[in-house]
Write a protein that holds these residues in place. Structure first.
Motif, PDB file in Angstrom:
ATOM      1  N   ARG A 115      47.884  40.920  29.716  1.00 17.76           N
ATOM      2  CA  ARG A 115      47.176  40.415  30.922  1.00 17.76           C
ATOM      3  C   ARG A 115      48.016  40.806  32.318  1.00 17.76           C
ATOM      4  NH1 ARG A 115      47.039  36.620  34.815  1.00 17.76           N
ATOM      5  NH2 ARG A 115      45.210  35.564  35.101  1.00 17.76           N
ATOM      6  N   ALA A 116      49.434  40.601  32.035  1.00 17.15           N
ATOM      7  CA  ALA A 116      50.066  41.066  33.422  1.00 17.15           C
ATOM      8  C   ALA A 116      50.019  42.360  33.550  1.00 17.15           C
ATOM      9  CB  ALA A 116      51.682  40.637  33.069  1.00 17.15           C
ATOM     10  N   THR A 117      49.873  43.388  32.604  1.00 23.93           N
ATOM     11  CA  THR A 117      49.901  44.870  32.812  1.00 23.93           C
ATOM     12  C   THR A 117      48.313  45.039  33.626  1.00 23.93           C
ATOM     13  OG1 THR A 117      51.221  45.316  31.098  1.00 23.93           O
ATOM     14  CG2 THR A 117      49.671  46.917  31.692  1.00 23.93           C
ATOM     15  N   THR A 118      47.340  44.184  33.106  1.00 24.13           N
ATOM     16  CA  THR A 118      46.027  44.545  33.785  1.00 24.13           C
ATOM     17  C   THR A 118      46.056  43.930  35.062  1.00 24.13           C
ATOM     18  OG1 THR A 118      45.234  44.178  31.636  1.00 24.13           O
ATOM     19  CG2 THR A 118      43.698  43.884  33.373  1.00 24.13           C
ATOM     20  N   VAL A 119      46.704  42.892  35.524  1.00 26.98           N
ATOM     21  CA  VAL A 119      46.820  42.512  37.005  1.00 26.98           C
ATOM     22  C   VAL A 119      47.297  43.210  37.613  1.00 26.98           C
ATOM     23  CG1 VAL A 119      48.050  40.682  38.333  1.00 26.98           C
ATOM     24  CG2 VAL A 119      46.945  39.876  36.218  1.00 26.98           C
ATOM     25  N   ASP A 120      48.819  44.145  37.239  1.00 29.35           N
ATOM     26  CA  ASP A 120      49.428  45.025  37.927  1.00 29.35           C
ATOM     27  C   ASP A 120      48.137  46.439  38.198  1.00 29.35           C
ATOM     28  OD1 ASP A 120      51.496  43.697  38.223  1.00 29.35           O
ATOM     29  OD2 ASP A 120      52.427  44.849  36.363  1.00 29.35           O
ATOM     30  N   ASP A 121      47.656  46.797  37.126  1.00 28.17           N
ATOM     31  CA  ASP A 121      46.805  47.835  37.073  1.00 28.17           C
ATOM     32  C   ASP A 121      45.353  47.585  38.001  1.00 28.17           C
ATOM     33  OD1 ASP A 121      48.319  49.079  35.239  1.00 28.17           O
ATOM     34  OD2 ASP A 121      47.045  48.727  33.763  1.00 28.17           O
ATOM     35  N   LEU A 122      45.129  46.472  38.106  1.00 29.90           N
ATOM     36  CA  LEU A 122      43.902  45.879  38.917  1.00 29.90           C
ATOM     37  C   LEU A 122      44.434  46.192  40.430  1.00 29.90           C
ATOM     38  CD1 LEU A 122      41.179  45.037  39.038  1.00 29.90           C
ATOM     39  CD2 LEU A 122      41.887  42.566  38.895  1.00 29.90           C
ATOM     40  N   SER A 123      45.817  45.709  40.606  1.00 27.86           N
ATOM     41  CA  SER A 123      46.059  45.621  42.283  1.00 27.86           C
ATOM     42  C   SER A 123      46.541  47.031  42.782  1.00 27.86           C
ATOM     43  CB  SER A 123      47.428  44.711  42.079  1.00 27.86           C
ATOM     44  OG  SER A 123      48.460  45.423  41.416  1.00 27.86           O
ATOM     45  N   LYS A 124      46.548  47.814  41.931  1.00 26.98           N
ATOM     46  CA  LYS A 124      46.771  49.357  42.158  1.00 26.98           C
ATOM     47  C   LYS A 124      45.439  50.200  42.332  1.00 26.98           C
ATOM     48  CE  LYS A 124      50.906  50.042  39.152  1.00 26.98           C
ATOM     49  NZ  LYS A 124      51.444  50.244  38.018  1.00 26.98           N
ATOM     50  N   LEU A 125      44.378  49.357  42.134  1.00 27.55           N
ATOM     51  CA  LEU A 125      43.077  49.981  42.356  1.00 27.55           C
ATOM     52  C   LEU A 125      42.612  49.706  43.611  1.00 27.55           C
ATOM     53  CD1 LEU A 125      41.064  49.066  39.186  1.00 27.55           C
ATOM     54  CD2 LEU A 125      42.152  51.348  39.678  1.00 27.55           C
ATOM     55  N   ASP A 126      43.206  48.639  44.290  1.00 29.08           N
ATOM     56  CA  ASP A 126      42.877  48.364  45.724  1.00 29.08           C
ATOM     57  C   ASP A 126      43.411  49.230  46.809  1.00 29.08           C
ATOM     58  OD1 ASP A 126      41.245  46.197  44.576  1.00 29.08           O
ATOM     59  OD2 ASP A 126      42.904  44.913  44.984  1.00 29.08           O
TER      60      ASP A 126
END
Length: 126
Positions: A115-126
């Motif tokens: 979940r933490a990795t996904t949050v980090d990956d999601l923030s990089k998409l912005d």
């Protein structure tokens, strides 16, 4: 029901929050032996105590056959062998529950990390 020391079939189901099918099955495999009056079944103090032990044993993860043998042991061999057998069953089950708990803790840790990795990956998409 006029005798307060006995429960009817329906009252037994309600008191222990079990289905009629479950209660009939416990009778079928001889975990319980209610008094019978015609088609009616009544459960006295012995059966109430046994039902409490059955449900507690199931909650702890013991099989119905283990519970049946353990309950039968009291009438055939007495208290000491029954207690000694329980200690062995309890030790085995405690080990199994500890193993399951460790597996569950590891799964929770893995999911949190993903979940933490996904949050980090999601923030990089912005």
């Amino acid at each position: 029901m006029t005798d307060t020391s006995r429960l009817s079939f329906k009252d037994m189901c309600v008191r222990f929050d079990v289905t009629p099918r479950t209660l009939r099955y416990y009778e079928y495999i001889e975990l319980l032996s209610p008094e019978k009056e015609g088609r009616a079944r009544f459960y006295g103090p012995r059966e109430l105590a046994r039902m409490t032990l059955i449900l507690r044993g199931r909650r702890f993860g013991f099989s119905l056959e283990e519970i049946r043998q353990w309950l039968l042991m009291y009438s055939k061999q007495g208290t000491r062998p029954q207690y000694e057998t329980f200690l062995g069953l309890a030790d085995r089950q405690l080990s199994e529950l500890e193993r399951q708990k460790a597996d569950l803790d590891a799964t929770i840790d893995d999911l949190r990390a993903l979940r933490a990795t996904t949050v980090d990956d999601l923030s990089k998409l912005d």
